[in-house]
Design a protein around this motif. Structure first.
Motif, PDB file in Angstrom:
ATOM      1  N   UNK A   1       0.070  -3.300   2.287  1.00 62.97           N
ATOM      2  CA  UNK A   1      -0.551  -4.084   3.356  1.00 62.97           C
ATOM      3  C   UNK A   1      -0.795  -3.197   4.569  1.00 62.97           C
ATOM      4  N   UNK A   2      -1.689  -3.674   5.394  1.00 63.71           N
ATOM      5  CA  UNK A   2      -2.033  -2.951   6.606  1.00 63.71           C
ATOM      6  C   UNK A   2      -3.051  -3.758   7.380  1.00 63.71           C
ATOM      7  N   UNK A   3      -3.569  -3.183   8.426  1.00 63.11           N
ATOM      8  CA  UNK A   3      -4.597  -3.882   9.201  1.00 63.11           C
ATOM      9  C   UNK A   3      -5.826  -4.098   8.325  1.00 63.11           C
ATOM     10  N   UNK A   4      -6.614  -5.067   8.690  1.00 60.89           N
ATOM     11  CA  UNK A   4      -7.847  -5.357   7.955  1.00 60.89           C
ATOM     12  C   UNK A   4      -8.725  -4.108   7.856  1.00 60.89           C
ATOM     13  N   UNK A   5      -8.813  -3.340   8.954  1.00 66.43           N
ATOM     14  CA  UNK A   5      -9.665  -2.156   8.984  1.00 66.43           C
ATOM     15  C   UNK A   5      -9.115  -1.051   8.081  1.00 66.43           C
ATOM     16  N   UNK A   6      -7.816  -0.784   8.162  1.00 64.28           N
ATOM     17  CA  UNK A   6      -7.221   0.273   7.338  1.00 64.28           C
ATOM     18  C   UNK A   6      -7.311  -0.070   5.856  1.00 64.28           C
ATOM     19  N   UNK A   7      -7.047  -1.331   5.509  1.00 64.70           N
ATOM     20  CA  UNK A   7      -7.123  -1.741   4.108  1.00 64.70           C
ATOM     21  C   UNK A   7      -8.565  -1.666   3.588  1.00 64.70           C
ATOM     22  N   UNK A   8      -9.538  -2.002   4.411  1.00 60.45           N
ATOM     23  CA  UNK A   8     -10.940  -1.909   3.995  1.00 60.45           C
ATOM     24  C   UNK A   8     -11.310  -0.459   3.699  1.00 60.45           C
ATOM     25  N   UNK A   9     -10.854   0.478   4.540  1.00 56.71           N
ATOM     26  CA  UNK A   9     -11.126   1.897   4.285  1.00 56.71           C
ATOM     27  C   UNK A   9     -10.466   2.337   2.983  1.00 56.71           C
ATOM     28  N   UNK A  10      -9.251   1.890   2.759  1.00 52.02           N
ATOM     29  CA  UNK A  10      -8.521   2.244   1.535  1.00 52.02           C
ATOM     30  C   UNK A  10      -9.266   1.733   0.297  1.00 52.02           C
ATOM     31  N   UNK A  11      -9.701   0.489   0.327  1.00 50.61           N
ATOM     32  CA  UNK A  11     -10.421  -0.115  -0.803  1.00 50.61           C
ATOM     33  C   UNK A  11     -11.733   0.621  -1.068  1.00 50.61           C
ATOM     34  N   UNK A  12     -12.370   1.119  -0.021  1.00 54.28           N
ATOM     35  CA  UNK A  12     -13.617   1.885  -0.191  1.00 54.28           C
ATOM     36  C   UNK A  12     -13.359   3.288  -0.715  1.00 54.28           C
ATOM     37  N   UNK A  13     -12.085   3.680  -0.835  1.00 58.84           N
ATOM     38  CA  UNK A  13     -11.757   5.007  -1.341  1.00 58.84           C
ATOM     39  C   UNK A  13     -11.689   6.072  -0.274  1.00 58.84           C
ATOM     40  N   UNK A  14     -11.624   5.669   0.973  1.00 59.89           N
ATOM     41  CA  UNK A  14     -11.541   6.623   2.069  1.00 59.89           C
ATOM     42  C   UNK A  14     -10.087   7.015   2.311  1.00 59.89           C
ATOM     43  N   UNK A  15      -9.882   8.160   2.929  1.00 64.45           N
ATOM     44  CA  UNK A  15      -8.539   8.606   3.282  1.00 64.45           C
ATOM     45  C   UNK A  15      -8.012   7.761   4.438  1.00 64.45           C
ATOM     46  N   UNK A  16      -6.771   7.307   4.298  1.00 67.17           N
ATOM     47  CA  UNK A  16      -6.096   6.532   5.336  1.00 67.17           C
ATOM     48  C   UNK A  16      -4.702   7.128   5.501  1.00 67.17           C
ATOM     49  N   UNK A  17      -4.298   7.372   6.720  1.00 70.76           N
ATOM     50  CA  UNK A  17      -2.972   7.940   6.974  1.00 70.76           C
ATOM     51  C   UNK A  17      -1.894   7.021   6.409  1.00 70.76           C
ATOM     52  N   UNK A  18      -0.919   7.571   5.677  1.00 68.78           N
ATOM     53  CA  UNK A  18       0.141   6.732   5.103  1.00 68.78           C
ATOM     54  C   UNK A  18       0.856   5.865   6.132  1.00 68.78           C
ATOM     55  N   UNK A  19       0.974   6.312   7.366  1.00 71.86           N
ATOM     56  CA  UNK A  19       1.657   5.537   8.402  1.00 71.86           C
ATOM     57  C   UNK A  19       0.930   4.230   8.724  1.00 71.86           C
ATOM     58  N   UNK A  20      -0.351   4.132   8.367  1.00 72.09           N
ATOM     59  CA  UNK A  20      -1.123   2.913   8.642  1.00 72.09           C
ATOM     60  C   UNK A  20      -0.925   1.834   7.583  1.00 72.09           C
ATOM     61  N   UNK A  21      -0.289   2.178   6.477  1.00 69.96           N
ATOM     62  CA  UNK A  21      -0.180   1.256   5.337  1.00 69.96           C
ATOM     63  C   UNK A  21       1.288   1.065   4.963  1.00 69.96           C
ATOM     64  N   UNK A  22       1.694  -0.192   4.813  1.00 70.65           N
ATOM     65  CA  UNK A  22       3.010  -0.505   4.240  1.00 70.65           C
ATOM     66  C   UNK A  22       2.824  -0.518   2.726  1.00 70.65           C
ATOM     67  N   UNK A  23       3.516   0.374   2.023  1.00 67.03           N
ATOM     68  CA  UNK A  23       3.358   0.505   0.573  1.00 67.03           C
ATOM     69  C   UNK A  23       4.763   0.705  -0.002  1.00 67.03           C
ATOM     70  N   UNK A  24       5.332  -0.359  -0.575  1.00 71.27           N
ATOM     71  CA  UNK A  24       6.681  -0.322  -1.129  1.00 71.27           C
ATOM     72  C   UNK A  24       6.655  -0.868  -2.551  1.00 71.27           C
ATOM     73  N   UNK A  25       7.585  -0.372  -3.380  1.00 70.01           N
ATOM     74  CA  UNK A  25       7.562  -0.780  -4.780  1.00 70.01           C
ATOM     75  C   UNK A  25       8.956  -0.906  -5.377  1.00 70.01           C
ATOM     76  N   UNK A  26       9.024  -1.707  -6.432  1.00 67.05           N
ATOM     77  CA  UNK A  26      10.211  -1.847  -7.275  1.00 67.05           C
ATOM     78  C   UNK A  26       9.799  -1.333  -8.650  1.00 67.05           C
ATOM     79  N   UNK A  27      10.555  -0.368  -9.168  1.00 67.43           N
ATOM     80  CA  UNK A  27      10.142   0.350 -10.374  1.00 67.43           C
ATOM     81  C   UNK A  27      11.207   0.217 -11.449  1.00 67.43           C
ATOM     82  N   UNK A  28      10.759  -0.075 -12.670  1.00 67.77           N
ATOM     83  CA  UNK A  28      11.648  -0.076 -13.837  1.00 67.77           C
ATOM     84  C   UNK A  28      11.211   1.055 -14.758  1.00 67.77           C
ATOM     85  N   UNK A  29      12.180   1.849 -15.185  1.00 63.20           N
ATOM     86  CA  UNK A  29      11.937   2.923 -16.146  1.00 63.20           C
ATOM     87  C   UNK A  29      12.675   2.557 -17.432  1.00 63.20           C
TER      88      UNK A  29
END
Length: 161
Positions: A99-127
């Protein structure tokens, strides 16, 4: 009457960095709007994993199944496989929120570079694996932080102690 015991001191679980995955991706397949949200499928084409407890390569053939619930929120479910340096195959099931601001997420979806600090990106992983040497991953919960770049996703993977 006996006094109640003091409440226990709750400590969050400790984390140990096991490795960083650099997952190469192809162009998104846009499924489009569905009743659950806008769906996209991102093919996984390869990559690497390197770290103190896990190293090897990301095998091609997996995918990241995304649901864009709102302009500011994407739910991800990635499934792929790793091959360790000693030849074991480990399946990866990664459930994440981005998640992130509407503008940052739109850039991400378009495939543009977005600074990691602008996006909350967390995961739960099973191996999971059948390799006896790696059985510890079957009995361990993992969490991670992610970074999305135009050609790859980077996941810093931690085991919960």
């Amino acid at each position: 009457m006996t006094p109640a015991p003091p409440p226990p001191v709750l400590e969050p679980p400790a984390l140990e960095h096991v490795g960083t995955l650099s997952v190469l991706i192809a162009e998104p397949i846009d499924v489009g709007p569905t009743p659950e949200g806008h769906r996209r499928i991102i093919p996984i084409t390869g990559g690497t994993v390197a770290g103190p407890r896990l190293s090897g390569r990301v095998l091609p053939g997996g995918a990241d199944f995304q649901t864009l619930h709102a302009p500011e929120l994407t739910e991800l479910e990635a499934r792929y496989a790793l091959e360790t340096d000693d030849g074991a195959v480990i399946s990866v099931d990664n459930a994440a929120l981005r998640s992130g601001s509407r503008e940052a997420m739109a850039r991400l979806i378009r495939g543009e570079a977005v600074a990691p600090a602008e996006i909350y990106f967390r995961c739960a992983v099973r191996l999971r694996t059948s390799a006896p040497t790696w059985d510890w991953v079957n009995r361990t919960l993992f969490v991670g932080t992610g970074e999305r770049y135009p050609d790859k996703v980077v996941v810093h993977l931690f085991r919960m102690l």
